[in-house]
Structure formats: C-alpha cells, structure tokens
Motif scaffolding. Structure first.
Motif, PDB file in Angstrom:
ATOM      1  N   VAL A  57      14.271  -3.740 -12.638  1.00 41.61           N
ATOM      2  CA  VAL A  57      13.283  -4.424 -11.809  1.00 41.61           C
ATOM      3  C   VAL A  57      13.441  -4.015 -10.353  1.00 41.61           C
ATOM      4  O   VAL A  57      12.454  -3.828  -9.645  1.00 41.61           O
ATOM      5  N   GLU A  58      14.672  -3.850  -9.902  1.00 46.18           N
ATOM      6  CA  GLU A  58      14.895  -3.396  -8.532  1.00 46.18           C
ATOM      7  C   GLU A  58      14.242  -2.030  -8.320  1.00 46.18           C
ATOM      8  O   GLU A  58      13.590  -1.790  -7.310  1.00 46.18           O
ATOM      9  N   TYR A  59      14.392  -1.153  -9.279  1.00 40.70           N
ATOM     10  CA  TYR A  59      13.774   0.172  -9.189  1.00 40.70           C
ATOM     11  C   TYR A  59      12.250   0.061  -9.175  1.00 40.70           C
ATOM     12  O   TYR A  59      11.575   0.675  -8.351  1.00 40.70           O
ATOM     13  N   LEU A  60      11.717  -0.748 -10.076  1.00 38.42           N
ATOM     14  CA  LEU A  60      10.263  -0.878 -10.186  1.00 38.42           C
ATOM     15  C   LEU A  60       9.623  -1.501  -8.957  1.00 38.42           C
ATOM     16  O   LEU A  60       8.479  -1.199  -8.632  1.00 38.42           O
ATOM     17  N   THR A  61      10.332  -2.370  -8.276  1.00 43.37           N
ATOM     18  CA  THR A  61       9.766  -3.063  -7.119  1.00 43.37           C
ATOM     19  C   THR A  61      10.221  -2.486  -5.783  1.00 43.37           C
ATOM     20  O   THR A  61       9.888  -3.029  -4.740  1.00 43.37           O
ATOM     21  N   PRO A  63      10.258  -0.817  -2.451  1.00 39.35           N
ATOM     22  CA  PRO A  63       9.205  -0.365  -1.530  1.00 39.35           C
ATOM     23  C   PRO A  63       9.257   1.141  -1.286  1.00 39.35           C
ATOM     24  O   PRO A  63       8.218   1.788  -1.153  1.00 39.35           O
ATOM     25  N   GLU A  64      10.449   1.707  -1.235  1.00 42.12           N
ATOM     26  CA  GLU A  64      10.585   3.144  -1.014  1.00 42.12           C
ATOM     27  C   GLU A  64       9.974   3.939  -2.161  1.00 42.12           C
ATOM     28  O   GLU A  64       9.275   4.927  -1.943  1.00 42.12           O
ATOM     29  N   LEU A  66       7.686   2.871  -4.311  1.00 33.98           N
ATOM     30  CA  LEU A  66       6.243   2.646  -4.328  1.00 33.98           C
ATOM     31  C   LEU A  66       5.548   3.483  -3.260  1.00 33.98           C
ATOM     32  O   LEU A  66       4.455   4.014  -3.493  1.00 33.98           O
ATOM     33  N   GLU A  67       6.163   3.595  -2.094  1.00 35.32           N
ATOM     34  CA  GLU A  67       5.569   4.407  -1.026  1.00 35.32           C
ATOM     35  C   GLU A  67       5.522   5.874  -1.413  1.00 35.32           C
ATOM     36  O   GLU A  67       4.527   6.559  -1.173  1.00 35.32           O
ATOM     37  N   LEU A  68       6.598   6.387  -2.010  1.00 40.17           N
ATOM     38  CA  LEU A  68       6.612   7.770  -2.436  1.00 40.17           C
ATOM     39  C   LEU A  68       5.586   8.023  -3.540  1.00 40.17           C
ATOM     40  O   LEU A  68       4.931   9.069  -3.568  1.00 40.17           O
ATOM     41  N   GLN A  69       5.456   7.071  -4.451  1.00 43.99           N
ATOM     42  CA  GLN A  69       4.575   7.264  -5.594  1.00 43.99           C
ATOM     43  C   GLN A  69       3.103   7.074  -5.216  1.00 43.99           C
ATOM     44  O   GLN A  69       2.246   7.816  -5.665  1.00 43.99           O
ATOM     45  N   PHE A  70       2.814   6.074  -4.385  1.00 43.80           N
ATOM     46  CA  PHE A  70       1.407   5.728  -4.114  1.00 43.80           C
ATOM     47  C   PHE A  70       0.979   5.985  -2.682  1.00 43.80           C
ATOM     48  O   PHE A  70      -0.173   5.772  -2.343  1.00 43.80           O
ATOM     49  N   GLY A  71       1.894   6.392  -1.827  1.00 44.84           N
ATOM     50  CA  GLY A  71       1.553   6.659  -0.436  1.00 44.84           C
ATOM     51  C   GLY A  71       1.369   5.370   0.346  1.00 44.84           C
ATOM     52  O   GLY A  71       1.722   4.293  -0.101  1.00 44.84           O
ATOM     53  N   ASP A  72       0.826   5.491   1.533  1.00 49.40           N
ATOM     54  CA  ASP A  72       0.656   4.315   2.416  1.00 49.40           C
ATOM     55  C   ASP A  72      -0.309   3.364   1.847  1.00 49.40           C
ATOM     56  O   ASP A  72      -1.250   3.171   1.503  1.00 49.40           O
TER      57      ASP A  72
END
Length: 72
Positions: A57-61, A63-64, A66-72
């Motif tokens: 869950v820590e990995y899935l949530t 922020p770093e 998510l930013e790399l995967q989906f951008g700003d």
C-alpha cells in the motif's frame, strides 16, 4: 519486540500512516481511523502473517511513484 496498542501507536507515526493508507484503500467510505481500529487491523495482519500488505500500500500510494507514472 514492542507491543502495538492504542498508546504505543502514537509513538509510531510511520506505522500509523501505513495503517491509515491500508484501511483507506480497503474499506473506503467505511474506514475507521481510530487508534483502536488501527491496532485491531495491525493485529489482524500480524496474526495472518500478511503485514507485507502495508508495504504494498505504501508503494501504491507513494506520491513520488504517482508523479513519475502520471506526471503533474
């Protein structure tokens, strides 16, 4: 090993946040973030030998991530 209970969880902010994230993802609107519920969930995960779910869950949530995967 330190026992996790309603008092000691206040001194474990990282574990507490992991449990909040885990509960949030698994129970959504029915989430209860009281110390009692967090400790009960921790004990359930420990008893069933699935504490590693907190790391997932820590990995899935993260922020770093998510930013790399989906951008700003």
């Amino acid at each position: 090993m330190i026992e996790v209970n309603e008092t000691t969880i206040e001194y474990m902010p990282l574990l507490k946040q992991q449990l909040i994230n885990y509960i949030s993802l698994n129970y959504e609107e029915a989430s209860d973030y009281s110390n009692y519920s967090l400790v009960q969930e921790y004990n359930y995960l420990k008893r069933n030998n699935i504490l590693a779910y907190l790391n997932e869950v820590e990995y899935l949530t993260s922020p770093e991530r998510l930013e790399l995967q989906f951008g700003d």
